[in-house]
Design a protein around this motif. Structure first.
Motif, mmCIF file in Angstrom:
data_model
loop_
_atom_site.group_PDB
_atom_site.id
_atom_site.type_symbol
_atom_site.label_atom_id
_atom_site.label_comp_id
_atom_site.label_asym_id
_atom_site.label_seq_id
_atom_site.Cartn_x
_atom_site.Cartn_y
_atom_site.Cartn_z
ATOM 1 N N SER A 235 -28.581 59.107 0.678
ATOM 2 C CA SER A 235 -29.883 58.884 1.302
ATOM 3 C C SER A 235 -29.875 57.608 2.133
ATOM 4 C CB SER A 235 -30.970 58.801 0.217
ATOM 5 O OG SER A 235 -32.248 58.718 0.794
ATOM 6 N N ILE A 236 -29.960 57.767 3.450
ATOM 7 C CA ILE A 236 -29.991 56.614 4.352
ATOM 8 C C ILE A 236 -31.303 55.862 4.158
ATOM 9 C CG2 ILE A 236 -30.016 55.883 6.769
ATOM 10 C CD1 ILE A 236 -28.385 58.457 7.359
ATOM 11 N N GLU A 237 -31.198 54.540 3.964
ATOM 12 C CA GLU A 237 -32.387 53.712 3.761
ATOM 13 C C GLU A 237 -32.471 52.630 4.841
ATOM 14 O OE1 GLU A 237 -34.564 50.747 0.517
ATOM 15 O OE2 GLU A 237 -32.571 51.539 0.084
ATOM 16 N N PRO A 238 -33.204 52.871 5.931
ATOM 17 C CA PRO A 238 -33.432 51.808 6.913
ATOM 18 C C PRO A 238 -34.246 50.689 6.257
ATOM 19 C CG PRO A 238 -33.987 53.981 7.794
ATOM 20 C CD PRO A 238 -33.834 54.132 6.316
ATOM 21 N N HIS A 239 -33.742 49.459 6.307
ATOM 22 C CA HIS A 239 -34.343 48.404 5.485
ATOM 23 C C HIS A 239 -34.494 47.084 6.218
ATOM 24 C CE1 HIS A 239 -34.642 45.758 1.822
ATOM 25 N NE2 HIS A 239 -35.319 46.801 1.383
ATOM 26 N N SER A 240 -33.967 46.975 7.408
ATOM 27 C CA SER A 240 -33.922 45.698 8.095
ATOM 28 C C SER A 240 -35.184 45.431 8.908
ATOM 29 C CB SER A 240 -32.711 45.659 9.027
ATOM 30 O OG SER A 240 -32.750 44.521 9.869
ATOM 31 N N GLY A 241 -35.599 44.149 8.934
ATOM 32 C CA GLY A 241 -36.688 43.747 9.806
ATOM 33 C C GLY A 241 -36.244 43.550 11.242
ATOM 34 N N VAL A 242 -34.921 43.526 11.457
ATOM 35 C CA VAL A 242 -34.369 43.367 12.800
ATOM 36 C C VAL A 242 -34.220 44.718 13.486
ATOM 37 C CG1 VAL A 242 -32.335 42.623 14.113
ATOM 38 C CG2 VAL A 242 -33.152 41.259 12.152
ATOM 39 N N TRP A 243 -33.739 45.693 12.716
ATOM 40 C CA TRP A 243 -33.439 47.016 13.277
ATOM 41 C C TRP A 243 -34.689 47.886 13.247
ATOM 42 C CZ3 TRP A 243 -28.618 48.449 15.254
ATOM 43 C CH2 TRP A 243 -27.640 47.457 15.157
ATOM 44 N N LYS A 244 -35.535 47.672 14.253
ATOM 45 C CA LYS A 244 -36.791 48.406 14.390
ATOM 46 C C LYS A 244 -36.862 49.049 15.772
ATOM 47 C CE LYS A 244 -38.628 47.061 10.419
ATOM 48 N NZ LYS A 244 -38.929 48.014 9.334
ATOM 49 N N GLY A 245 -37.845 49.940 15.958
ATOM 50 C CA GLY A 245 -38.069 50.549 17.258
ATOM 51 C C GLY A 245 -36.852 51.298 17.768
ATOM 52 N N LYS A 246 -36.558 51.158 19.057
ATOM 53 C CA LYS A 246 -35.436 51.877 19.667
ATOM 54 C C LYS A 246 -34.106 51.449 19.057
ATOM 55 C CE LYS A 246 -37.624 52.831 24.130
ATOM 56 N NZ LYS A 246 -37.546 52.620 25.611
ATOM 57 N N LEU A 247 -33.962 50.158 18.756
ATOM 58 C CA LEU A 247 -32.735 49.679 18.129
ATOM 59 C C LEU A 247 -32.558 50.309 16.757
ATOM 60 C CD1 LEU A 247 -30.287 47.738 18.194
ATOM 61 C CD2 LEU A 247 -31.763 46.010 17.118
ATOM 62 N N GLY A 248 -33.647 50.404 15.994
ATOM 63 C CA GLY A 248 -33.579 51.014 14.669
ATOM 64 C C GLY A 248 -33.210 52.482 14.736
ATOM 65 N N GLU A 249 -33.772 53.211 15.695
ATOM 66 C CA GLU A 249 -33.443 54.625 15.843
ATOM 67 C C GLU A 249 -31.976 54.801 16.218
ATOM 68 O OE1 GLU A 249 -35.269 57.602 15.456
ATOM 69 O OE2 GLU A 249 -36.585 56.266 14.330
ATOM 70 N N TRP A 250 -31.481 53.935 17.113
ATOM 71 C CA TRP A 250 -30.065 53.992 17.455
ATOM 72 C C TRP A 250 -29.200 53.708 16.227
ATOM 73 C CZ3 TRP A 250 -25.991 50.622 17.088
ATOM 74 C CH2 TRP A 250 -24.805 51.004 17.746
ATOM 75 N N GLY A 251 -29.633 52.731 15.408
ATOM 76 C CA GLY A 251 -28.885 52.395 14.204
ATOM 77 C C GLY A 251 -28.821 53.554 13.216
ATOM 78 N N ILE A 252 -29.906 54.285 13.084
ATOM 79 C CA ILE A 252 -29.904 55.459 12.198
ATOM 80 C C ILE A 252 -28.921 56.499 12.718
ATOM 81 C CG2 ILE A 252 -31.286 57.423 11.399
ATOM 82 C CD1 ILE A 252 -33.704 55.491 11.345
ATOM 83 N N ARG A 253 -28.954 56.751 14.021
ATOM 84 C CA ARG A 253 -28.023 57.729 14.602
ATOM 85 C C ARG A 253 -26.577 57.284 14.390
ATOM 86 N NH1 ARG A 253 -31.791 57.485 18.829
ATOM 87 N NH2 ARG A 253 -30.312 56.393 20.180
ATOM 88 N N TYR A 254 -26.338 55.983 14.531
ATOM 89 C CA TYR A 254 -24.983 55.467 14.312
ATOM 90 C C TYR A 254 -24.534 55.731 12.879
ATOM 91 C CZ TYR A 254 -21.035 52.317 13.895
ATOM 92 O OH TYR A 254 -19.784 51.818 13.662
ATOM 93 N N THR A 255 -25.388 55.423 11.916
ATOM 94 C CA THR A 255 -25.043 55.635 10.508
ATOM 95 C C THR A 255 -24.810 57.110 10.218
ATOM 96 O OG1 THR A 255 -26.142 53.629 9.698
ATOM 97 C CG2 THR A 255 -25.904 55.437 8.139
ATOM 98 N N ILE A 256 -25.627 57.991 10.798
ATOM 99 C CA ILE A 256 -25.433 59.434 10.589
ATOM 100 C C ILE A 256 -24.040 59.840 11.059
ATOM 101 C CG2 ILE A 256 -26.173 61.727 11.333
ATOM 102 C CD1 ILE A 256 -29.059 60.575 11.416
ATOM 103 N N ARG A 257 -23.650 59.398 12.252
ATOM 104 C CA ARG A 257 -22.317 59.743 12.749
ATOM 105 C C ARG A 257 -21.225 59.151 11.857
ATOM 106 N NH1 ARG A 257 -24.828 58.292 17.663
ATOM 107 N NH2 ARG A 257 -23.710 56.293 17.668
ATOM 108 N N TYR A 258 -21.400 57.909 11.487
ATOM 109 C CA TYR A 258 -20.389 57.185 10.705
ATOM 110 C C TYR A 258 -20.184 57.815 9.331
ATOM 111 C CZ TYR A 258 -18.300 53.246 8.161
ATOM 112 O OH TYR A 258 -17.488 52.456 7.385
#
Length: 269
Positions: A235-258
């Motif tokens: 279960s992916i848990e986005p948790h950072s106060g830095v990784w929000k908005g468009k950056l956060g969405e990109w980060g989720i996509r990165y983790t899914i691929r990884y």
């Protein structure tokens, strides 16, 4: 044996759609302290319809931060009832696992706290068994002390059907940091698993970036999960106060691929 990649989402039809648009077939709900259980109960028909529409399943339901034991060492009946009601929701929505914890009462001896945790968890496990839902304790320190091998020996060691919701970042931030050893020793008891990155330098927490852009050794972690026969939800848990908005969405996509690259039978998202 195939692990299942999913994400923590809001318990709404929109949350289900949000996960499905990322190519994910599983969601998790963290229905934490302060949230009215009745609101989730009312949402059950909407959620069932959304699962059917988007082809998504509920991989786990949990509740963090809620006190189970009062200052006198008594179980808090209202929160025990909330636990039972949430287990009922988990069963109705098809979630195989309910995640929980038990608070530490500072004015009581350690072994008394162990006894009270056992008392609550025995009740939760018995009720979950009736509903076809497994119970796992979280290794998070949010008003929960049942989170390290010491407590697992004393509590899980005498409650054989009790599992663990494991998150390596908590081991790094609040424990020994030896998550591979913990997984080696307790991996057979892991019922649910969180994918959350973290960076610590010199013992100080810096941030929780997306998994794959952090300091956790995810490839050995995944290898250990395979070694222990884990086939539950990641279960992916986005948790950072830095990784929000468009950056956060990109980060989720990165983790899914990884992470998808390391799941047997999983197509790259």
């Amino acid at each position: 044996m195939a692990m299942k990649l999913g994400i923590i989402a809001e318990p709404t039809a929109e949350g289900v759609r949000w996960a499905a648009e990322k190519g994910l077939g599983y969601v998790e709900y963290c229905y934490n302290v302060g949230k009215d259980v009745a609101e989730l109960e009312k949402a059950v028909p909407e959620l069932k319809a959304a699962y059917a529409q988007y082809g998504v399943q509920l991989g786990a339901l949990g509740r963090w931060g809620a006190f189970k034991v009062d200052d006198d060492g008594n179980l808090i009946e209202s929160e025990l009832e909330n636990t039972y009601r949430l287990i009922d929701v988990a069963a109705e929505l098809g979630a195989p696992v309910f995640n929980t914890g038990v608070n530490y009462v500072k004015n009581l001896p350690y072994l008394t706290n162990i006894e009270k945790a056992r008392e609550f968890l025995v009740k939760a496990v018995a009720y979950g068994k009736q509903q076809g839902v497994k119970i796992a304790t979280v290794n998070c320190d949010w008003d929960n002390f049942v989170r390290t091998p010491k407590e697992w020996e004393l509590i899980h060691g005498v409650i054989p059907e009790l599992g663990i919701k494991y998150d390596p970042s908590h081991c790094v931030n609040c424990g020994s940091g030896n998550y591979l050893q913990e997984l080696n020793d307790w991996g057979e008891r892991v019922y649910h698993f969180h994918i959350k990155g973290t960076i610590n330098l010199g013992g100080l927490h810096v941030d929780d970036p997306p998994a794959g852009l952090d300091g956790i050794q995810w490839r050995p972690v995944m290898g250990m999960l395979y070694a222990k026969g884990y086939d539950g939800m990641l279960s992916i848990e986005p948790h950072s106060g830095v990784w929000k908005g468009k950056l956060g969405e990109w980060g989720i996509r990165y983790t899914i691929r990884y992470i998808s690259e390391m799941i047997y039978g999983e197509q790259e998202a």
